[in-house]
Write a protein that holds these residues in place. Structure first.
Motif, PDB file in Angstrom:
ATOM      1  N   LEU A  75       0.834  -1.213   0.000  1.00 41.45           N
ATOM      2  CA  LEU A  75       0.000   0.000   0.000  1.00 41.45           C
ATOM      3  C   LEU A  75       0.863   1.256   0.000  1.00 41.45           C
ATOM      4  CD1 LEU A  75      -2.793  -0.853   2.616  1.00 41.45           C
ATOM      5  CD2 LEU A  75      -3.072  -0.604   0.146  1.00 41.45           C
ATOM      6  N   ASN A  76       1.911   1.269   0.823  1.00 42.71           N
ATOM      7  CA  ASN A  76       2.796   2.427   0.899  1.00 42.71           C
ATOM      8  C   ASN A  76       3.609   2.618  -0.380  1.00 42.71           C
ATOM      9  OD1 ASN A  76       2.642   3.712   3.618  1.00 42.71           O
ATOM     10  ND2 ASN A  76       3.042   1.633   4.287  1.00 42.71           N
ATOM     11  N   VAL A  77       4.337   1.595  -0.792  1.00 38.60           N
ATOM     12  CA  VAL A  77       5.266   1.705  -1.925  1.00 38.60           C
ATOM     13  C   VAL A  77       4.521   1.975  -3.229  1.00 38.60           C
ATOM     14  CG1 VAL A  77       6.981   0.427  -3.284  1.00 38.60           C
ATOM     15  CG2 VAL A  77       7.029   0.323  -0.790  1.00 38.60           C
ATOM     16  N   SER A  78       3.346   1.380  -3.420  1.00 38.83           N
ATOM     17  CA  SER A  78       2.586   1.592  -4.654  1.00 38.83           C
ATOM     18  C   SER A  78       2.089   3.033  -4.780  1.00 38.83           C
ATOM     19  CB  SER A  78       1.404   0.618  -4.735  1.00 38.83           C
ATOM     20  OG  SER A  78       0.433   0.915  -3.752  1.00 38.83           O
ATOM     21  N   ARG A  79       2.117   3.777  -3.679  1.00 35.10           N
ATOM     22  CA  ARG A  79       1.690   5.179  -3.692  1.00 35.10           C
ATOM     23  C   ARG A  79       2.858   6.143  -3.490  1.00 35.10           C
ATOM     24  NH1 ARG A  79      -2.207   1.886  -2.118  1.00 35.10           N
ATOM     25  NH2 ARG A  79      -4.393   2.371  -2.473  1.00 35.10           N
ATOM     26  N   GLY A  80       4.089   5.606  -3.515  1.00 40.45           N
ATOM     27  CA  GLY A  80       5.273   6.453  -3.413  1.00 40.45           C
ATOM     28  C   GLY A  80       5.735   6.751  -1.994  1.00 40.45           C
ATOM     29  N   PHE A  81       5.226   6.037  -0.997  1.00 42.86           N
ATOM     30  CA  PHE A  81       5.629   6.244   0.393  1.00 42.86           C
ATOM     31  C   PHE A  81       6.658   5.200   0.816  1.00 42.86           C
ATOM     32  CE2 PHE A  81       0.993   7.440   0.288  1.00 42.86           C
ATOM     33  CZ  PHE A  81       1.193   8.815   0.284  1.00 42.86           C
ATOM     34  N   SER A  82       7.260   5.416   1.944  1.00 41.28           N
ATOM     35  CA  SER A  82       8.207   4.450   2.494  1.00 41.28           C
ATOM     36  C   SER A  82       7.470   3.212   2.980  1.00 41.28           C
ATOM     37  CB  SER A  82       8.955   5.062   3.689  1.00 41.28           C
ATOM     38  OG  SER A  82       9.737   6.139   3.272  1.00 41.28           O
ATOM     39  N   PRO A  83       8.100   2.034   2.854  1.00 34.42           N
ATOM     40  CA  PRO A  83       7.462   0.847   3.419  1.00 34.42           C
ATOM     41  C   PRO A  83       7.394   0.975   4.936  1.00 34.42           C
ATOM     42  CG  PRO A  83       9.703   0.346   2.750  1.00 34.42           C
ATOM     43  CD  PRO A  83       9.411   1.741   2.281  1.00 34.42           C
ATOM     44  N   ALA A  84       6.399   0.402   5.532  1.00 33.67           N
ATOM     45  CA  ALA A  84       6.245   0.453   6.988  1.00 33.67           C
ATOM     46  C   ALA A  84       7.179  -0.523   7.682  1.00 33.67           C
ATOM     47  CB  ALA A  84       4.803   0.158   7.380  1.00 33.67           C
ATOM     48  N   TYR A  85       7.385  -1.697   7.061  1.00 35.56           N
ATOM     49  CA  TYR A  85       8.125  -2.772   7.711  1.00 35.56           C
ATOM     50  C   TYR A  85       9.315  -3.203   6.870  1.00 35.56           C
ATOM     51  CZ  TYR A  85       3.897  -2.432  10.292  1.00 35.56           C
ATOM     52  OH  TYR A  85       2.871  -1.911  11.019  1.00 35.56           O
ATOM     53  N   LYS A  86      10.349  -3.655   7.553  1.00 38.08           N
ATOM     54  CA  LYS A  86      11.604  -4.020   6.902  1.00 38.08           C
ATOM     55  C   LYS A  86      11.718  -5.548   6.820  1.00 38.08           C
ATOM     56  CE  LYS A  86      16.561  -3.150   7.327  1.00 38.08           C
ATOM     57  NZ  LYS A  86      17.582  -2.453   8.130  1.00 38.08           N
ATOM     58  N   PHE A  87      11.970  -6.030   5.627  1.00 41.23           N
ATOM     59  CA  PHE A  87      12.167  -7.453   5.390  1.00 41.23           C
ATOM     60  C   PHE A  87      13.504  -7.663   4.692  1.00 41.23           C
ATOM     61  CE2 PHE A  87       7.602  -7.083   5.811  1.00 41.23           C
ATOM     62  CZ  PHE A  87       7.276  -8.191   6.580  1.00 41.23           C
ATOM     63  N   ALA A  88      14.175  -8.764   5.014  1.00 41.18           N
ATOM     64  CA  ALA A  88      15.476  -9.074   4.424  1.00 41.18           C
ATOM     65  C   ALA A  88      15.348  -9.442   2.948  1.00 41.18           C
ATOM     66  CB  ALA A  88      16.150 -10.211   5.191  1.00 41.18           C
ATOM     67  N   THR A  89      14.203 -10.008   2.553  1.00 37.53           N
ATOM     68  CA  THR A  89      14.004 -10.411   1.164  1.00 37.53           C
ATOM     69  C   THR A  89      12.669  -9.902   0.649  1.00 37.53           C
ATOM     70  OG1 THR A  89      12.972 -12.505   1.810  1.00 37.53           O
ATOM     71  CG2 THR A  89      15.365 -12.539   1.438  1.00 37.53           C
ATOM     72  N   SER A  90      12.577  -9.787  -0.666  1.00 31.52           N
ATOM     73  CA  SER A  90      11.325  -9.402  -1.311  1.00 31.52           C
ATOM     74  C   SER A  90      10.911 -10.534  -2.251  1.00 31.52           C
ATOM     75  CB  SER A  90      11.495  -8.089  -2.075  1.00 31.52           C
ATOM     76  OG  SER A  90      12.386  -8.264  -3.146  1.00 31.52           O
ATOM     77  N   PRO A  91       9.696 -10.504  -2.776  1.00 31.11           N
ATOM     78  CA  PRO A  91       9.212 -11.610  -3.608  1.00 31.11           C
ATOM     79  C   PRO A  91      10.089 -11.930  -4.820  1.00 31.11           C
ATOM     80  CG  PRO A  91       7.382 -10.254  -2.937  1.00 31.11           C
ATOM     81  CD  PRO A  91       8.641  -9.542  -2.486  1.00 31.11           C
ATOM     82  N   THR A  92      10.850 -10.997  -5.315  1.00 28.61           N
ATOM     83  CA  THR A  92      11.695 -11.261  -6.481  1.00 28.61           C
ATOM     84  C   THR A  92      13.078 -11.791  -6.109  1.00 28.61           C
ATOM     85  OG1 THR A  92      12.415  -8.947  -6.499  1.00 28.61           O
ATOM     86  CG2 THR A  92      10.511  -9.521  -7.877  1.00 28.61           C
ATOM     87  N   ASP A  93      13.408 -11.883  -4.821  1.00 29.26           N
ATOM     88  CA  ASP A  93      14.718 -12.363  -4.381  1.00 29.26           C
ATOM     89  C   ASP A  93      14.769 -13.884  -4.312  1.00 29.26           C
ATOM     90  OD1 ASP A  93      15.511  -9.731  -4.015  1.00 29.26           O
ATOM     91  OD2 ASP A  93      15.070  -9.735  -1.862  1.00 29.26           O
ATOM     92  N   SER A  94      15.961 -14.419  -4.571  1.00 31.79           N
ATOM     93  CA  SER A  94      16.193 -15.843  -4.393  1.00 31.79           C
ATOM     94  C   SER A  94      16.056 -16.176  -2.906  1.00 31.79           C
ATOM     95  CB  SER A  94      17.596 -16.194  -4.884  1.00 31.79           C
ATOM     96  OG  SER A  94      17.884 -17.537  -4.617  1.00 31.79           O
ATOM     97  N   GLY A  95      15.406 -17.273  -2.584  1.00 30.36           N
ATOM     98  CA  GLY A  95      15.229 -17.668  -1.198  1.00 30.36           C
ATOM     99  C   GLY A  95      14.099 -16.956  -0.482  1.00 30.36           C
ATOM    100  N   TYR A  96      13.307 -16.189  -1.221  1.00 26.14           N
ATOM    101  CA  TYR A  96      12.185 -15.478  -0.618  1.00 26.14           C
ATOM    102  C   TYR A  96      11.199 -16.454   0.017  1.00 26.14           C
ATOM    103  CZ  TYR A  96       7.645 -13.136  -0.415  1.00 26.14           C
ATOM    104  OH  TYR A  96       6.433 -12.659  -0.005  1.00 26.14           O
ATOM    105  N   PHE A  97      10.734 -16.125   1.197  1.00 26.38           N
ATOM    106  CA  PHE A  97       9.694 -16.886   1.898  1.00 26.38           C
ATOM    107  C   PHE A  97       8.759 -15.869   2.524  1.00 26.38           C
ATOM    108  CE2 PHE A  97       8.402 -19.078   5.948  1.00 26.38           C
ATOM    109  CZ  PHE A  97       7.499 -19.945   5.356  1.00 26.38           C
ATOM    110  N   VAL A  98       7.469 -15.942   2.204  1.00 28.45           N
ATOM    111  CA  VAL A  98       6.518 -14.918   2.634  1.00 28.45           C
ATOM    112  C   VAL A  98       6.473 -14.752   4.150  1.00 28.45           C
ATOM    113  CG1 VAL A  98       4.473 -16.401   2.707  1.00 28.45           C
ATOM    114  CG2 VAL A  98       4.217 -13.956   2.211  1.00 28.45           C
ATOM    115  N   ASN A  99       6.700 -15.809   4.905  1.00 27.43           N
ATOM    116  CA  ASN A  99       6.604 -15.714   6.356  1.00 27.43           C
ATOM    117  C   ASN A  99       7.959 -15.603   7.035  1.00 27.43           C
ATOM    118  OD1 ASN A  99       3.791 -15.668   6.695  1.00 27.43           O
ATOM    119  ND2 ASN A  99       3.712 -17.847   6.267  1.00 27.43           N
TER     120      ASN A  99
END
Length: 170
Positions: A27-51
């Protein structure tokens, strides 16, 4: 889902805390705002796991707030803290008091399957539509006394007085 089916008017359910937090980030990034939460990986990264991969913000990150390392202070959308959730459910701004229930009342709400009075809880068959899920709080939020579980900002915590994720914004 097995808990009421899918439709545009049903609340999100059967999602993990990480999925809710990643949705808030979208919601934030799609509207040009900073993400609220920090994750080590994103869906396009190798080894990504949603949880997996959640991290606290640190002092070198833009938007870091030492009093809340979970949330980036530059984000507009976020999961609520327990205090934010509690105030949105029970606080009456007209007289600075708190109601006992998230229905503008100090009397226990009746269990209902839908509608704009009472609360959807106690074994009802699946979540009610988002605009038909019981009485509203003083701030106009609906279903904080039932319907689906609501994730809070503290990792892997939810409000146990309710039964999707709620998203709040500045």
């Amino acid at each position: 889902t097995p808990y009421g089916g899918n439709s545009d008017l049903k609340p999100a359910n059967e999602i993990s805390w990480n999925e809710a937090a990643r949705f808030v980030n979208w919601l934030n990034v799609s509207r040009g705002f900073s993400p609220a939460y920090k994750f080590a990986t994103s869906p396009t990264d190798s080894g990504y796991f949603v949880n997996g991969g959640f991290q606290n913000w640190n002092a070198s990150d833009s938007g870091f707030n030492a009093s809340n390392p979970y949330r980036n202070s530059n984000a507009v959308f976020f999961l609520p803290t327990i205090d934010e959730w509690y105030k949105s459910a029970f606080f009456n701004p007209s007289n600075n008091t708190y109601s006992t229930y998230a229905t503008r009342s100090n009397s226990a709400p009746s269990a209902v399957g839908g509608g704009t009075s009472g609360a959807v809880y106690n074994g009802q068959s699946g979540p009610a539509d988002i605009n038909n899920a019981g009485a509203v709080s003083w701030f106009g939020t609906m279903a904080q006394s039932g319907n689906v579980w609501e994730w809070l900002e503290s990792s892997n915590q939810y409000y146990e007085g309710s039964y999707g994720a709620i998203v709040t914004g500045k």
